[in-house]
Design a protein around this motif. Structure first.
Motif, PDB file in Angstrom:
ATOM      1  N   GLU A  45       0.811  -1.214   0.000  1.00 46.01           N
ATOM      2  CA  GLU A  45       0.000   0.000   0.000  1.00 46.01           C
ATOM      3  C   GLU A  45       0.847   1.268   0.000  1.00 46.01           C
ATOM      4  O   GLU A  45       0.371   2.336  -0.384  1.00 46.01           O
ATOM      5  N   GLY A 105       3.881   1.340  -1.608  1.00 46.98           N
ATOM      6  CA  GLY A 105       4.783   1.285  -2.747  1.00 46.98           C
ATOM      7  C   GLY A 105       6.034   0.469  -2.569  1.00 46.98           C
ATOM      8  O   GLY A 105       6.994   0.638  -3.322  1.00 46.98           O
ATOM      9  N   GLN A 121       7.618   5.556   5.372  1.00 47.00           N
ATOM     10  CA  GLN A 121       7.111   6.619   4.514  1.00 47.00           C
ATOM     11  C   GLN A 121       7.961   7.883   4.635  1.00 47.00           C
ATOM     12  O   GLN A 121       8.163   8.603   3.652  1.00 47.00           O
ATOM     13  N   PHE A 147       4.346   4.532  -6.594  1.00 49.20           N
ATOM     14  CA  PHE A 147       2.954   4.226  -6.263  1.00 49.20           C
ATOM     15  C   PHE A 147       2.573   2.928  -6.951  1.00 49.20           C
ATOM     16  O   PHE A 147       2.841   2.729  -8.139  1.00 49.20           O
ATOM     17  N   TYR A 193      -0.641   0.273  -7.743  1.00 49.28           N
ATOM     18  CA  TYR A 193      -2.105   0.234  -7.791  1.00 49.28           C
ATOM     19  C   TYR A 193      -2.557  -1.102  -8.379  1.00 49.28           C
ATOM     20  O   TYR A 193      -2.098  -1.516  -9.442  1.00 49.28           O
ATOM     21  N   LYS A 207       2.494   0.505 -11.755  1.00 39.43           N
ATOM     22  CA  LYS A 207       3.493   1.079 -10.859  1.00 39.43           C
ATOM     23  C   LYS A 207       4.118   2.304 -11.511  1.00 39.43           C
ATOM     24  O   LYS A 207       4.424   2.295 -12.704  1.00 39.43           O
ATOM     25  N   GLN A 221       5.582   6.762 -10.529  1.00 38.21           N
ATOM     26  CA  GLN A 221       5.788   7.839  -9.564  1.00 38.21           C
ATOM     27  C   GLN A 221       4.563   8.729  -9.428  1.00 38.21           C
ATOM     28  O   GLN A 221       4.343   9.334  -8.385  1.00 38.21           O
ATOM     29  N   ASN A 222       3.753   8.814 -10.486  1.00 39.79           N
ATOM     30  CA  ASN A 222       2.594   9.689 -10.485  1.00 39.79           C
ATOM     31  C   ASN A 222       1.326   8.874 -10.231  1.00 39.79           C
ATOM     32  O   ASN A 222       0.906   8.076 -11.074  1.00 39.79           O
ATOM     33  N   LYS A 223       0.714   9.070  -9.060  1.00 45.28           N
ATOM     34  CA  LYS A 223      -0.455   8.278  -8.675  1.00 45.28           C
ATOM     35  C   LYS A 223      -1.591   8.405  -9.666  1.00 45.28           C
ATOM     36  O   LYS A 223      -2.190   7.403 -10.081  1.00 45.28           O
ATOM     37  N   GLU A 224      -1.909   9.621 -10.056  1.00 40.01           N
ATOM     38  CA  GLU A 224      -3.043   9.848 -10.957  1.00 40.01           C
ATOM     39  C   GLU A 224      -2.834   9.160 -12.298  1.00 40.01           C
ATOM     40  O   GLU A 224      -3.754   8.533 -12.842  1.00 40.01           O
ATOM     41  N   VAL A 232      -0.938   6.523 -12.933  1.00 40.76           N
ATOM     42  CA  VAL A 232      -0.993   5.070 -12.754  1.00 40.76           C
ATOM     43  C   VAL A 232      -2.435   4.588 -12.672  1.00 40.76           C
ATOM     44  O   VAL A 232      -2.841   3.631 -13.350  1.00 40.76           O
ATOM     45  N   VAL A 233      -3.242   5.240 -11.841  1.00 42.79           N
ATOM     46  CA  VAL A 233      -4.648   4.846 -11.672  1.00 42.79           C
ATOM     47  C   VAL A 233      -5.404   4.977 -12.983  1.00 42.79           C
ATOM     48  O   VAL A 233      -6.163   4.070 -13.379  1.00 42.79           O
TER      49      VAL A 233
END
Length: 418
Positions: free
Chosen positions: A31, A33, A171, A178, A180, A227, A229-232, A234-235
């Motif tokens: 969760e 990374g 963390q 990140f 997902y 996987k 670095q940018n969460k948005e 990746v999702v």
């Protein structure tokens, strides 16, 4: 960034307990990374522990260790860590005070002993991770750019240290990608058949998205993992490729893990129409009802279930005719349909699932082949039934019967809604 989990304890290796600690730690790391490279279970043996630590150091950025921190002579992890780090045990006054407070507050049957106080001895190089729920502290140590985190093996103590100390510290200390996951639930088609249908789609996945097939008793979970670095980004990428599956295999997709599944879909359809569901189970032994009631709010559509395992209970509770059973056998189309009607009547339900079969390993009250299961679905418009042979062993037969029953029920609800 990679991690290795090392569990220490003979009780795991001889099968006396199940290693739930690694499951919890893996999920918690994922969760934030951090990918788990390896999980290793080893015995309470100094040479074995030293070997595992040295090997882990060469492969992982973070090594998480559970077990072997108790006050008794067979708990040797602290002493072995001292040898590995060329260190010595020293008394930590904060830990000692915590131990004494725990005994004063909770232990009334026996006084604190010197053995209990020895829990306050820790390697001098260790950063202490206080254990709110027990006497053995967690410890954070470093060697050649690898972090070693040692925690007690008692699950609730380990979870407290992970949530309260380890995860926040990881963390803070490390930059992490990140990760997902999106897991699509499918029913009614085998792994190889699905792979053939989605081959072109799979071949066009970008390198940042991985697909895993997770088959289990008549259903296959398709896990997409992204996987970056940018969460948005990746999702969005994973969700976009997941949506592209629906035109290809939408007829077998039955939900997204953690969001919806076949039971929630059935419930939503029944509630929307004001309909009720019941079950009558023989060979599935209540597992259909158990799976339904895992979800919250099911009383809105589920009226109840009868586990009529014995022949006489089918007669007494569901009203199945003894003559019908004698004529056709307890494992038959006629009996399973009568069971479904009985459940529909006694629970005042619009729909009812019924199962009867021979899960094995012996034939029991019927001469049908082992692995044979009859499933019936009673609906407001009538009743349908099918027979299957799910092979062996017994656990496979039961689980595949439950999966197929839900698949048949959903199909009938959708058919009757048109």
């Amino acid at each position: 960034m990679t991690a290795e989990i090392i569990t220490i304890g003979d009780e795991i290796l001889i099968g006396q307990i199940v290693d739930t600690n690694s499951v919890f730690i893996s999920k918690a790391l994922n969760e934030i990374g951090i990918s788990v490279y390896q999980i290793t279970s080893i015995q309470d043996d100094k040479a074995h522990i030293l070997e595992a630590l040295e090997e882990a150091k060469s492969k992982a950025d973070i090594v998480l260790i559970t077990g072997g921190l108790g006050p008794t002579k067979d708990d040797i992890t602290k002493h072995t860590l001292c040898e590995f780090f060329e260190d010595e045990l020293v008394r930590n006054d904060e830990v000692l005070q915590h131990i004494e407070e725990l005994f004063a507050k909770y232990v009334t049957t026996s006084p604190i002993s010197e053995m209990n106080r020895m829990q306050a001895l820790v390697p001098s190089k260790a950063q202490i991770l206080m254990n709110e729920y027990g006497t053995a502290p967690g410890m954070w140590m470093e060697k050649e750019q690898t972090v070693f985190i040692s925690m007690p093996g008692v699950p609730y103590e380990m979870r407290g240290i992970m949530n309260g100390h380890v995860i926040p510290k990881l963390q803070k200390e490390f930059e992490r990608p990140f990760i997902y996951h999106k897991t699509i639930l499918t029913y009614g088609m085998g792994e190889s058949s699905i792979a053939m249908k989605i081959e072109d789609w799979e071949n066009n996945l970008p390198p940042t998205i991985k697909l895993a097939y997770l088959p289990n008793f008549g259903k296959v979970r398709l896990r997409l993992t992204g996987k970056g670095q940018n969460k948005e980004e990746v999702v969005n990428a994973v969700d976009t490729y997941a949506q592209k599956l629906y035109p290809i295999i939408g007829d077998i997709i039955r939900g997204i893990e953690g969001e919806s599944n076949i039971v929630t879909q059935i419930g939503e359809l029944l509630v929307a129409r004001g309909h009720k569901l019941a079950a009558a189970e023989s060979c599935t032994g209540g597992r259909i009802a158990a799976q339904i009631t895992q979800e919250s709010g099911v009383s809105a559509f589920f009226n109840g279930s009868a586990v009529t395992y014995a022949v006489q209970s089918k007669i007494d509770i569901l009203g199945v005719s003894k003559k019908l059973i004698d004529q056709h056998s307890v494992v038959s189309t006629e009996v399973v349909e009568a069971m479904a009607r009985g459940a529909q009547n006694i629970y005042h339900a619009d729909y009812a699932i019924a199962t009867t079969g021979n899960a094995g390993p012996t034939k029991g009250n019927s001469d049908v082949e082992v692995g044979t299961v009859f499933i019936a679905i009673a609906t407001p418009k009538g009743i349908i039934s099918k027979d299957f042979n799910f092979g062996q062993p017994r656990e496979k037969v039961v689980n595949k019967a439950v999966t197929k029953a839900f698949e048949m029920l959903l199909e009938e609800i959708l058919k009757n809604s048109k």
